[in-house]
Design a protein around this motif. Sequence first.
Motif, short mmCIF file in Angstrom:
data_model
loop_
_atom_site.label_atom_id
_atom_site.label_comp_id
_atom_site.label_asym_id
_atom_site.label_seq_id
_atom_site.Cartn_x
_atom_site.Cartn_y
_atom_site.Cartn_z
N LYS A 83 44.27 28.81 48.04
CA LYS A 83 43.03 28.04 47.96
C LYS A 83 43.32 26.62 47.46
O LYS A 83 44.44 26.30 47.08
N ASN A 84 42.29 25.79 47.48
CA ASN A 84 42.37 24.40 47.00
C ASN A 84 43.48 23.62 47.71
O ASN A 84 44.22 22.86 47.09
N VAL A 85 43.60 23.83 49.02
CA VAL A 85 44.61 23.10 49.79
C VAL A 85 44.10 21.68 50.00
O VAL A 85 43.01 21.46 50.52
N LYS A 86 44.93 20.70 49.60
CA LYS A 86 44.54 19.30 49.71
C LYS A 86 45.69 18.47 50.30
O LYS A 86 46.85 18.80 50.10
N GLY A 87 45.32 17.39 50.99
CA GLY A 87 46.32 16.44 51.48
C GLY A 87 47.16 16.96 52.61
O GLY A 87 48.27 16.46 52.84
N VAL A 88 46.70 17.99 53.35
CA VAL A 88 47.47 18.54 54.47
C VAL A 88 46.76 18.21 55.77
O VAL A 88 45.69 18.75 56.08
N GLU A 143 42.62 5.60 49.59
CA GLU A 143 43.17 6.65 48.73
C GLU A 143 42.85 8.01 49.33
O GLU A 143 41.69 8.34 49.59
N GLN A 144 43.88 8.82 49.55
CA GLN A 144 43.69 10.17 50.05
C GLN A 144 44.25 11.16 49.04
O GLN A 144 45.06 10.81 48.17
N GLU A 145 43.79 12.39 49.17
CA GLU A 145 44.25 13.44 48.25
C GLU A 145 45.76 13.64 48.38
O GLU A 145 46.31 13.63 49.48
N SER A 146 46.43 13.83 47.25
CA SER A 146 47.86 14.16 47.28
C SER A 146 48.03 15.62 47.69
O SER A 146 47.14 16.46 47.51
N LEU A 147 49.20 15.91 48.26
CA LEU A 147 49.51 17.28 48.69
C LEU A 147 49.42 18.23 47.51
O LEU A 147 50.05 18.03 46.48
N SER A 148 48.64 19.32 47.67
CA SER A 148 48.48 20.28 46.59
C SER A 148 47.87 21.56 47.13
O SER A 148 47.11 21.55 48.10
N ALA A 149 48.22 22.69 46.49
CA ALA A 149 47.62 23.97 46.85
C ALA A 149 47.85 24.95 45.71
O ALA A 149 48.86 24.86 44.99
N ASP A 150 46.92 25.89 45.53
CA ASP A 150 47.04 26.93 44.50
C ASP A 150 47.30 28.27 45.16
O ASP A 150 46.59 28.67 46.10
N PHE A 151 48.34 28.97 44.67
CA PHE A 151 48.72 30.28 45.18
C PHE A 151 48.44 31.31 44.09
O PHE A 151 48.91 31.16 42.95
N THR A 152 47.71 32.35 44.43
CA THR A 152 47.45 33.42 43.47
C THR A 152 48.33 34.61 43.84
O THR A 152 48.34 35.07 44.99
N PHE A 153 49.11 35.09 42.86
CA PHE A 153 49.98 36.25 43.04
C PHE A 153 49.47 37.41 42.20
O PHE A 153 48.83 37.21 41.16
N LYS A 154 49.79 38.64 42.66
CA LYS A 154 49.45 39.82 41.87
C LYS A 154 50.68 40.69 41.69
O LYS A 154 51.48 40.85 42.62
N THR A 155 50.83 41.21 40.50
CA THR A 155 51.88 42.19 40.21
C THR A 155 51.20 43.34 39.48
O THR A 155 50.74 43.18 38.34
N ASP A 156 51.15 44.51 40.13
CA ASP A 156 50.38 45.63 39.58
C ASP A 156 48.94 45.16 39.35
O ASP A 156 48.27 44.77 40.29
N ASN A 157 48.50 45.12 38.10
CA ASN A 157 47.13 44.70 37.82
C ASN A 157 47.05 43.27 37.29
O ASN A 157 45.99 42.81 36.87
N ASN A 158 48.17 42.60 37.27
CA ASN A 158 48.21 41.25 36.72
C ASN A 158 48.03 40.22 37.84
O ASN A 158 48.63 40.32 38.90
N SER A 159 47.19 39.21 37.60
CA SER A 159 46.94 38.16 38.59
C SER A 159 47.12 36.80 37.93
O SER A 159 46.65 36.58 36.81
N TYR A 160 47.83 35.89 38.62
CA TYR A 160 48.06 34.56 38.06
C TYR A 160 48.26 33.57 39.20
O TYR A 160 48.60 33.95 40.32
N SER A 161 48.04 32.29 38.89
CA SER A 161 48.12 31.23 39.91
C SER A 161 49.28 30.29 39.63
O SER A 161 49.59 29.99 38.47
N LEU A 162 49.90 29.83 40.71
CA LEU A 162 50.95 28.81 40.64
C LEU A 162 50.59 27.70 41.61
O LEU A 162 49.97 27.95 42.65
#
Length: 857
Positions: A83-88, A143-162
């Motif tokens: 999500k939040n893909v920008k500048g592509v 001015e345009q948005e810089s390249l950026s994106a958020d990746f959400t990963f899951k391990t078992d029941n744990n969820s986090y974004s990079l």
Amino acid sequence: MNNLSLESEINAFLNSLPYCVKFLSRKLIIGEMPTDEEVMVAYNYFLEDLGLKVKSKREEILFEIPDIDEGKYNSHLYLDELKNVKGVNALVENQTIKFNPNITVIYGANGSGKTGYIRMLKKAFFNRANEEILPDVYNDKSEQESLSADFTFKTDNNSYSLNIPGNHAAPEFSRFAIFDNNSATVHLNSKNEFEFRPASLNIFSRLTLAFKKIEEKISLEITSKSIEKDFSALFDGDSEIKTLIQNLDVKTQLTNLDRYTPYSESDKQEKKRLEEKKIDLLTLKKDEEVKVLNETKELIGKLEKSIENLNEYFTTESITKVYSTIETLIENEDKSKKEEIQNFKFERITNTDGEEWKVFIEAAADFSKKQPSVNYPEQGDSCLLCQQTLSNDAVKLISSYWDVIKSQTEKEVKQTKEKMSHLKSFYGKLDFNLLRDNDILTKWLIEKFPETAQKMREDLRTQQELLNMLIIDIEQKVPFVRQSFQIDKTLLNAIDLYIDSNIIEIELKEPNEEIALINKQIIYLTHKEKLNEHIPKIKEYIQDLQWLKIATEAKKQLSTRKVTIKEKELSEKYFNQSYIDKFNEECWKLDGEFGVEINHSSNIGTSYRELKIKENMPSKVLSEGEQKVIAIADFLSEIQLSEINRGIVFDDPVTSLDEGRKSVIANRLVKEAKNRQVVIFTHDLVFVSSILRECEESDTLFDCHWIEKIEGSPGTIWLKNTPSYEKDYKKSGKAQKYYEEALKLGPENRENNIKNGFASLRTSYEALVVFDLFAGVVQRFTERISLDSLKGVYFDKVIIKEIVDSYGQCCRYMEGHSHSDKYAYKKPTLENFKEEIDRFNEVKKKLKDLKKEAIKT
């Protein structure tokens, strides 16, 4: 019994390495980079082992590695969300893609935005063909948005974004790989490094870095110490000390230099005594000879100056001035005569144009100044010759005489005569007797340079003869211009050089053997003094040479060849054949057994593979479709042997393939989804159909999303809303679910649910057309036309108009804008959504009732 394993053999190899390499490898093999300080410590260990430094205390290093990457990677990791893909490119923002843990299909037509998302994923994940990502080139905003994106990963029941690019180095991103058309070309035509293989084998590429770090240090120091130094240039002359210095090399013993140290006070006094004695011996004879030569040189200088002075008066310019003066005098005298003739013509007096008449008048004028009359002649004055009283006419006549004498012409004649007289007097005083017979210089020149002496005497005579002719011409007022003549004084330059070289030669000349012997002793003591001044640097240079010999030889120990050989040996033993077996198995599974061979090679701890068919690149032998199959087989084979890979992404993997191969590949990818996450972007409906059919038959969980280009902007994502879900959309349940969820949300979070709900309702209308209106005769994901279903087809213009109007209303609400000026867009509300759900249910019921009624009649 052979208990060897890959890890045990690697451990044995690691423990056999030099201590300095093991010291750095402790960090490198677990993926950490040693600090500059740690590299320097390792380098010092290397020098200690060579005997170039004193050994320090060390801790024992013993490798026991069960799994280098153990604990670093979670085996239950999967990608949950992008999500939040920008500048592509021109992708619309604020979109979200949800990923199924098993298989996810993103379907969309060409130009819908799939390539933009693939480029973003390639930026994050491993791939063999990186691409530059541009912003929206059609956007003129500064001015345009810089390249950026958020990746959400899951391990078992744990969820986090990079975030990309913020967390690009996170290990999660290395666990996913991408296959697209560009990487397919690389798989086929390039020598590719094995990116995914047993983690233990990755140690070798890291080991090479340890060797290189130390090799860089020693190479740098070897370079700094390899500067050649010529100390012999410090020693003028020859002595045994200079010979020793000239022959300095790695074998030179420092004790050989110590024999000439120190340079004592007695050495200093002895050198002083010898120099004084040498001066005494040289001074007597040398000084006299040099004195004579210097005096001769002084005389030569005077002669040169005199010749310069003479030459000045016999240049073309000087001679021209003399004859110009003569011509001027002649012209003025002619002019004066003409004036006299015009003014005084007498019948009784003749020859008034001669010089005598002029002298007579001038004498009379001078005599008149002696008379009492101040302004003679005046009325009443007497004639100076006959004493008769002057008449008025006589006064006027005499005054006319005086006017002639005072005229400008007469003045110029007089001045020119004076100048002529001065020239004659000056030239007459010139001295040409510069080389008299008995002069010292003349005798010396005749002895040393007889031809020069004769030439200069002849030139002096020639110049004197020219002088005599000039004086005659002045006296006789001859206007003929004679040719100039210069005495060549450059002949004296060679004589000057001769004298200078003789003086130097005399000063350097050693008059006897005693002085030569003294000079040899002085040189020895001078060299001894120089040696003692520079001996620290000379000794340092010898020590550097000895250091260089040891270090240059030892540098060979840092060759990465042993690492490459070991890596190749273990790869062949534990990995390469497994890879070949996997590749052949994948080719069989993909119906791609075309006789492809795999060539393996290694370089500095890294393994490579290359695909060949009879020594040719596959792209030169196989068709485009066959090439794609082989590239996919190579990609999947590498992934199969990876210990860390958790997901693979494909971008239109069946381009150029027939429907049979599409089905085979669909079957293979669905099976692979049992082992790792599979994501597929495609525009091929047949391929989508094959995948979904395989998923249903194998009970594999999947999600299928729709990507769309709306009003020129690509990248809008409709989750679980592609035509692939047609059967699930036969009723309004999906839309009803979005409505119920929206009821629970606050106003600020409802809009997205409402829009997705309208998208679901739109799909329900499409399913209504396929299954209710046309009774499922033709479906988008099946090749077969169901002719038996034709009897259920019902066609009514009124109901069709209702379906079209309702479908259009859903589209307007879903897309967030109107398609024409007829509808003014307003943000959809829950009430609007509920109204459209109810309308769908009414249309569906009305169609059902009409079909029943039609059957009865």
